[in-house]
Write a protein that holds these residues in place. Structure first.
Motif, PDB file in Angstrom:
ATOM      1  N   GLY A  13      32.705  44.354  48.163  1.00 19.32           N
ATOM      2  CA  GLY A  13      33.315  44.432  46.835  1.00 19.32           C
ATOM      3  C   GLY A  13      33.301  43.121  46.076  1.00 19.32           C
ATOM      4  O   GLY A  13      34.055  42.941  45.124  1.00 19.32           O
ATOM      5  N   GLU A  14      32.440  42.202  46.490  1.00 21.96           N
ATOM      6  CA  GLU A  14      32.379  40.882  45.845  1.00 21.96           C
ATOM      7  C   GLU A  14      31.055  40.691  45.121  1.00 21.96           C
ATOM      8  O   GLU A  14      30.028  41.249  45.507  1.00 21.96           O
ATOM      9  CB  GLU A  14      32.544  39.782  46.884  1.00 21.96           C
ATOM     10  N   CYS A  15      31.091  39.851  44.092  1.00 20.83           N
ATOM     11  CA  CYS A  15      29.890  39.509  43.334  1.00 20.83           C
ATOM     12  C   CYS A  15      28.880  38.828  44.255  1.00 20.83           C
ATOM     13  O   CYS A  15      29.224  37.921  45.013  1.00 20.83           O
ATOM     14  CB  CYS A  15      30.251  38.590  42.172  1.00 20.83           C
ATOM     15  N   PHE A  16      27.644  39.261  44.186  1.00 21.45           N
ATOM     16  CA  PHE A  16      26.572  38.691  44.995  1.00 21.45           C
ATOM     17  C   PHE A  16      26.380  37.211  44.697  1.00 21.45           C
ATOM     18  O   PHE A  16      26.031  36.432  45.581  1.00 21.45           O
ATOM     19  CB  PHE A  16      25.278  39.462  44.704  1.00 21.45           C
ATOM     20  N   TRP A  17      26.610  36.801  43.461  1.00 20.65           N
ATOM     21  CA  TRP A  17      26.313  35.436  43.026  1.00 20.65           C
ATOM     22  C   TRP A  17      27.472  34.469  43.222  1.00 20.65           C
ATOM     23  O   TRP A  17      27.260  33.346  43.654  1.00 20.65           O
ATOM     24  CB  TRP A  17      25.873  35.436  41.566  1.00 20.65           C
ATOM     25  N   CYS A  18      28.694  34.871  42.868  1.00 18.82           N
ATOM     26  CA  CYS A  18      29.802  33.907  42.911  1.00 18.82           C
ATOM     27  C   CYS A  18      30.902  34.281  43.895  1.00 18.82           C
ATOM     28  O   CYS A  18      31.790  33.478  44.161  1.00 18.82           O
ATOM     29  CB  CYS A  18      30.389  33.713  41.513  1.00 18.82           C
ATOM     30  N   GLY A  19      30.874  35.497  44.422  1.00 22.87           N
ATOM     31  CA  GLY A  19      31.857  35.899  45.424  1.00 22.87           C
ATOM     32  C   GLY A  19      33.190  36.375  44.879  1.00 22.87           C
ATOM     33  O   GLY A  19      34.102  36.642  45.661  1.00 22.87           O
ATOM     34  N   THR A  20      33.341  36.499  43.570  1.00 25.73           N
ATOM     35  CA  THR A  20      34.611  36.976  43.032  1.00 25.73           C
ATOM     36  C   THR A  20      34.760  38.473  43.304  1.00 25.73           C
ATOM     37  O   THR A  20      33.773  39.211  43.334  1.00 25.73           O
ATOM     38  CB  THR A  20      34.736  36.730  41.510  1.00 25.73           C
ATOM     39  N   PRO A  21      35.992  38.945  43.499  1.00 25.14           N
ATOM     40  CA  PRO A  21      36.210  40.376  43.741  1.00 25.14           C
ATOM     41  C   PRO A  21      35.791  41.218  42.534  1.00 25.14           C
ATOM     42  O   PRO A  21      36.012  40.826  41.393  1.00 25.14           O
ATOM     43  CB  PRO A  21      37.716  40.483  43.969  1.00 25.14           C
ATOM     44  N   CYS A  22      35.192  42.367  42.819  1.00 25.32           N
ATOM     45  CA  CYS A  22      34.731  43.285  41.761  1.00 25.32           C
ATOM     46  C   CYS A  22      35.441  44.622  41.903  1.00 25.32           C
ATOM     47  O   CYS A  22      34.824  45.661  42.077  1.00 25.32           O
ATOM     48  CB  CYS A  22      33.224  43.478  41.851  1.00 25.32           C
ATOM     49  N   GLY A  23      36.768  44.610  41.870  1.00 29.29           N
ATOM     50  CA  GLY A  23      37.553  45.836  42.010  1.00 29.29           C
ATOM     51  C   GLY A  23      37.927  46.097  43.449  1.00 29.29           C
ATOM     52  O   GLY A  23      37.348  45.540  44.369  1.00 29.29           O
ATOM     53  N   SER A  24      38.917  46.980  43.640  1.00 31.34           N
ATOM     54  CA  SER A  24      39.374  47.271  44.996  1.00 31.34           C
ATOM     55  C   SER A  24      38.673  48.469  45.618  1.00 31.34           C
ATOM     56  O   SER A  24      38.825  48.738  46.798  1.00 31.34           O
ATOM     57  CB  SER A  24      40.886  47.473  45.005  1.00 31.34           C
ATOM     58  N   LYS A  25      37.912  49.219  44.807  1.00 26.80           N
ATOM     59  CA  LYS A  25      37.104  50.324  45.327  1.00 26.80           C
ATOM     60  C   LYS A  25      35.950  50.579  44.366  1.00 26.80           C
ATOM     61  O   LYS A  25      36.036  50.280  43.170  1.00 26.80           O
ATOM     62  CB  LYS A  25      37.938  51.571  45.556  1.00 26.80           C
ATOM     63  N   PRO A  26      34.834  51.100  44.888  1.00 31.05           N
ATOM     64  CA  PRO A  26      33.638  51.242  44.051  1.00 31.05           C
ATOM     65  C   PRO A  26      33.829  52.169  42.853  1.00 31.05           C
ATOM     66  O   PRO A  26      33.147  52.025  41.843  1.00 31.05           O
ATOM     67  CB  PRO A  26      32.575  51.778  45.007  1.00 31.05           C
ATOM     68  N   GLN A  27      34.776  53.093  42.917  1.00 34.43           N
ATOM     69  CA  GLN A  27      34.985  54.018  41.812  1.00 34.43           C
ATOM     70  C   GLN A  27      35.571  53.330  40.573  1.00 34.43           C
ATOM     71  O   GLN A  27      35.540  53.879  39.481  1.00 34.43           O
ATOM     72  CB  GLN A  27      35.923  55.164  42.226  1.00 34.43           C
ATOM     73  N   GLU A  28      36.114  52.135  40.732  1.00 34.36           N
ATOM     74  CA  GLU A  28      36.732  51.432  39.605  1.00 34.36           C
ATOM     75  C   GLU A  28      35.701  50.850  38.642  1.00 34.36           C
ATOM     76  O   GLU A  28      36.008  50.548  37.515  1.00 34.36           O
ATOM     77  CB  GLU A  28      37.654  50.318  40.113  1.00 34.36           C
ATOM     78  N   TRP A  29      34.474  50.656  39.099  1.00 35.52           N
ATOM     79  CA  TRP A  29      33.378  50.143  38.263  1.00 35.52           C
ATOM     80  C   TRP A  29      33.751  48.873  37.512  1.00 35.52           C
ATOM     81  O   TRP A  29      33.525  48.750  36.318  1.00 35.52           O
ATOM     82  CB  TRP A  29      32.875  51.221  37.301  1.00 35.52           C
ATOM     83  N   GLU A  30      34.322  47.911  38.220  1.00 37.97           N
ATOM     84  CA  GLU A  30      34.602  46.599  37.630  1.00 37.97           C
ATOM     85  C   GLU A  30      33.469  45.642  37.975  1.00 37.97           C
ATOM     86  O   GLU A  30      33.694  44.472  38.236  1.00 37.97           O
ATOM     87  CB  GLU A  30      35.940  46.073  38.148  1.00 37.97           C
ATOM     88  N   PHE A  31      32.258  46.163  37.976  1.00 43.62           N
ATOM     89  CA  PHE A  31      31.104  45.359  38.356  1.00 43.62           C
ATOM     90  C   PHE A  31      29.868  45.869  37.635  1.00 43.62           C
ATOM     91  O   PHE A  31      29.885  46.943  37.033  1.00 43.62           O
ATOM     92  CB  PHE A  31      30.882  45.418  39.871  1.00 43.62           C
ATOM     93  N   HIS A  32      28.817  45.096  37.705  1.00 42.46           N
ATOM     94  CA  HIS A  32      27.511  45.488  37.184  1.00 42.46           C
ATOM     95  C   HIS A  32      26.563  45.638  38.365  1.00 42.46           C
ATOM     96  O   HIS A  32      26.736  44.991  39.383  1.00 42.46           O
ATOM     97  CB  HIS A  32      26.952  44.414  36.250  1.00 42.46           C
ATOM     98  N   VAL A  33      25.568  46.484  38.203  1.00 40.90           N
ATOM     99  CA  VAL A  33      24.507  46.596  39.196  1.00 40.90           C
ATOM    100  C   VAL A  33      23.360  45.744  38.663  1.00 40.90           C
ATOM    101  O   VAL A  33      22.790  46.042  37.621  1.00 40.90           O
ATOM    102  CB  VAL A  33      24.073  48.061  39.414  1.00 40.90           C
ATOM    103  N   ASP A  34      23.085  44.657  39.346  1.00 42.24           N
ATOM    104  CA  ASP A  34      22.106  43.667  38.896  1.00 42.24           C
ATOM    105  C   ASP A  34      20.784  43.858  39.632  1.00 42.24           C
ATOM    106  O   ASP A  34      20.775  44.158  40.830  1.00 42.24           O
ATOM    107  CB  ASP A  34      22.660  42.264  39.182  1.00 42.24           C
ATOM    108  N   HIS A  35      19.696  43.694  38.916  1.00 48.23           N
ATOM    109  CA  HIS A  35      18.374  43.696  39.542  1.00 48.23           C
ATOM    110  C   HIS A  35      18.077  42.274  40.017  1.00 48.23           C
ATOM    111  O   HIS A  35      18.112  41.341  39.210  1.00 48.23           O
ATOM    112  CB  HIS A  35      17.289  44.106  38.539  1.00 48.23           C
ATOM    113  N   LEU A  36      17.810  42.091  41.296  1.00 52.24           N
ATOM    114  CA  LEU A  36      17.473  40.761  41.804  1.00 52.24           C
ATOM    115  C   LEU A  36      16.209  40.252  41.124  1.00 52.24           C
ATOM    116  O   LEU A  36      16.185  39.149  40.588  1.00 52.24           O
ATOM    117  CB  LEU A  36      17.313  40.786  43.319  1.00 52.24           C
ATOM    118  N   THR A  37      15.138  41.043  41.157  1.00 52.60           N
ATOM    119  CA  THR A  37      13.966  40.758  40.334  1.00 52.60           C
ATOM    120  C   THR A  37      14.172  41.590  39.078  1.00 52.60           C
ATOM    121  O   THR A  37      14.190  42.820  39.144  1.00 52.60           O
ATOM    122  CB  THR A  37      12.652  41.170  41.030  1.00 52.60           C
TER     123      THR A  37
END
Length: 99
Positions: A13-37
């Motif tokens: 549940g953490e940001c791949f880049w900075c490690g900050t929490p991105c919500g307490s469960k995936p249904q909350e959608w407090e995150f983005h889905v990032d393309h590595l490339t």
């Protein structure tokens, strides 16, 4: 389970880049889905396959924009170096005690 939920759980549940929490469960959608490339860089093999995706906070995703992971990491390192303070002692002066 969807690929996005798997990614979220794999990253804890953490940001791949900075490690900050991105919500307490995936249904909350407090995150983005990032393309590595980035999807805009099809010439480099960008895909929508799970191996090219990561969960990221909105701030990191926007800052990364269409950079490759190495470009983004180097940019962040350069910025950290610019904000790091370096203390120097004038020649002949007594060195201050370490904290």
């Amino acid at each position: 389970m969807s690929d996005v939920k798997r990614l979220w759980h794999r990253q804890g549940g953490e940001c791949f880049w900075c490690g900050t929490p991105c919500g307490s469960k995936p249904q909350e959608w407090e995150f983005h889905v990032d393309h590595l490339t980035p999807a805009s860089r099809k010439d480099l093999g960008a895909t929508n396959w799970p191996r090219n995706l990561a969960i990221a906070c909105a701030e990191c995703n926007h800052k990364k924009s269409d950079m490759l992971p190495i470009e983004f990491k180097l940019r962040r390192l350069r910025r950290e170096e610019e904000t790091t303070f370096h203390f120097s002692t004038p020649v002949g002066a007594e060195k201050p005690p370490l904290p």
